[in-house]
Enzyme design. Structure first.
Site, short mmCIF file in Angstrom:
data_model
loop_
_atom_site.label_atom_id
_atom_site.label_comp_id
_atom_site.label_asym_id
_atom_site.label_seq_id
_atom_site.Cartn_x
_atom_site.Cartn_y
_atom_site.Cartn_z
CB CYS A 1 29.51 27.76 25.66
SG CYS A 1 28.68 29.04 24.74
CD GLU A 2 33.85 25.90 30.34
OE1 GLU A 2 33.85 25.02 31.24
OE2 GLU A 2 34.85 26.34 29.80
CE1 TYR B 1 40.10 28.47 44.32
CE2 TYR B 1 38.84 30.49 44.13
CZ TYR B 1 40.03 29.80 44.00
OH TYR B 1 41.14 30.48 43.55
NE ARG C 1 36.90 33.72 45.92
CZ ARG C 1 36.18 33.18 46.84
NH1 ARG C 1 34.89 33.43 46.90
NH2 ARG C 1 36.71 32.37 47.71
CD GLU D 1 53.11 37.91 52.84
OE1 GLU D 1 52.46 36.97 52.32
OE2 GLU D 1 54.35 37.96 52.85
N PRO D 2 47.66 40.51 54.48
CG PRO D 2 46.51 42.28 55.50
CD PRO D 2 47.89 41.70 55.31
N GLY D 3 44.89 39.89 52.29
CA GLY D 3 44.28 40.28 51.02
C GLY D 3 42.77 40.33 51.19
NE ARG D 4 39.62 34.83 51.24
CZ ARG D 4 39.51 34.09 50.12
NH1 ARG D 4 38.42 34.17 49.41
NH2 ARG D 4 40.46 33.26 49.77
N GLY E 1 45.65 35.28 54.94
CA GLY E 1 44.82 34.09 55.12
C GLY E 1 43.57 34.26 55.95
#
Ligand code: LLP
Length: 417
Positions: free
Chosen positions: A342-343, A316, A312, A273-276, A239
């Site tokens: 196409c969005e 977000y 992302r 548990e680091p990811g980012r 986190g």
């Protein structure tokens, strides 16, 4: 700190020119830096050196086999959330005893695979899951080491889609029900409760919610003692946030030292548990300008990377710095950087001041090493981008660019006879 720097007017990934890499491998292209991965892992892991601990990289952030192997060689364990991630971690040579398994919906087959591999522990998120793990372990003649994931009801002060430790979130067990859950766990024959777990959210830029969750867990641990359950592992999840724009998260060192201070004297092995924070700033997404276009109200820079490559910003509204690979000192304009999908949600940046760029020129989208490629898709039948890993002046093709044939490889044409 990362190893994407400008030298003599052009962007380098470590010692290689990004322009040359794009010429060789094409665009859109994910470029990762080995030195940055090593540096981020060491900075984070060494912050906890004063306590017995295991840093389990969160595979969902970046699951390329080259990256998992690189981190495993640095001593990392892995935090997984699916059978697929277990397969990746084991394939990359990660010892099963360094793998923890989280997630609210572990299926029977996935549980069996993890039991047979003999992973370190399951982070269990419901009573039904607890009973199911017990049943499967019984069938297989195994004992499952488990932690219960406690939902401490703490506001992580982050984007609502990536908040996980509030009562209304689907994750973990209410702290009020958890004592009973441990009681149940200690009576189930094939369950060994060895730990306690919590993960309150992602991209946290303030340390206070972590400390508040830890206080609640510590109070809970005191209650656990009274019912005679003795645990060995405290898993505090991941986190910790990074700087995409103006955010000012605590440095991993400060984060680590603060937590270590709170945990002094507790006879527990800490799991993180680091990811980012490990992967986010280790990667860039390189994209080529296809067209530019002015309308009455907007200037658009249309690039060859899209929301299928990096979702992302669309999902977000997150900010990713974008710069020219070869800055040309032209005057700045306010533009939307958009992809070919196409969005209207297909944008990488909106109302961004960027020097004027032209068709054929390259842009680098920064902080794309976490939740970039792993969240990519083939939407609009766009083959997924290639991933390369740079190490000094060396480079490996970590994942080939997909082809049109890859798009249809698992399909068949249901022709009428
Ligand atoms: N542990 C658990 C149980 C998790 O659910 C997560 C992330 C992590 C660890 C790693 O969190 P980190 O250290 O990376 O913050 N796709 C979103 C992020 C989703 C995070 C999901 N869980 C994004 O692009 O921002």
């Amino acid at each position: 700190m990362h190893h994407f720097t400008y030298r003599a007017g052009e962007l380098y990934a470590e010692d290689l020119s990004v322009q040359s890499l794009a010429t060789e491998y094409g665009t859109p292209l994910y470029v990762y830096s080995t030195a940055t991965f090593k540096r981020h892992f060491q900075a984070f892991d060494s912050a906890f050196a004063d306590l017995p601990h295991l840093t389990c990289f969160s595979v969902k952030a970046n699951s390329n086999l080259c990256i998992l192997r690189l981190l495993s060689e640095q001593g990392a364990g892995m935090d997984i959330v699916s059978g697929g991630e277990l397969f990746r971690a084991l394939s990359a040579g990660v010892p099963a005893q360094k793998i923890v398994y989280s997630g609210v919906g572990k299926r029977p087959g996935e549980i069996a695979e993890a039991l047979l591999a003999d992973i370190l522990m399951f982070n269990v998120e419901s009573l039904e899951e607890l009973r199911r793990i017990n049943d499967i372990a019984l069938d297989l003649g195994k004992t499952a080491r488990i932690s219960l994931r406690i939902n401490p009801d703490v506001d992580p002060l982050t984007h609502p889609y990536i908040s996980t430790g509030l009562k209304q979130n689907k994750f973990g067990l209410d702290i009020e029900q958890s004592l009973e859950a441990y009681q149940l766990a200690s009576t189930l024959p094939c369950i060994e409760p060895v730990g306690i777990d919590c993960h309150i959210g992602s991209q946290l830029t303030n340390i206070e919610p972590f400390l508040e969750a830890l206080r609640r867990i510590k109070d809970f641990l005191a209650q656990l003692k009274t019912i005679g359950v003795k645990i060995r592992f405290l898993d505090l999840g991941g986190g910790l946030g990074i700087t995409y724009d103006q955010e000012d998260p605590p440095h991993p060192k400060v984060f680590g030292q603060t937590l270590v201070r709170e945990l002094q004297g507790m006879d527990l092995t800490l799991i993180l548990e680091p990811g980012r924070v490990i992967a986010g700033n280790t990667g860039i997404l390189v994209t080529e300008v296809v067209y530019t276009k002015s309308t009455k109200s907007k200037e658009f820079v249309i690039v060859d990377a899209a929301m299928n490559d990096l979702i992302r910003p669309a999902l977000y509204q997150s900010f990713h710095r974008i710069d020219e690979v070869r800055p040309r000192q032209r005057p700045a304009k306010k533009v939307d950087v958009v992809g070919p999908i196409c969005e209207s949600s297909d944008f990488l940046a909106r109302d961004r001041e960027l020097p004027e760029v032209r068709s054929g020129e390259l842009l680098a989208v920064f902080s794309a090493g976490a939740y970039g490629f792993t969240m990519s898709s083939q939407y609009n039948s766009r083959p997924r981008a290639a991933e390369i890993l740079v190490d000094g002046t060396n480079v490996v093709l970590a994942r080939k660019r997909e082809t049109y044939n890859d798009l249809v490889a698992l399909e068949r044409q249901c022709l009428k006879k």
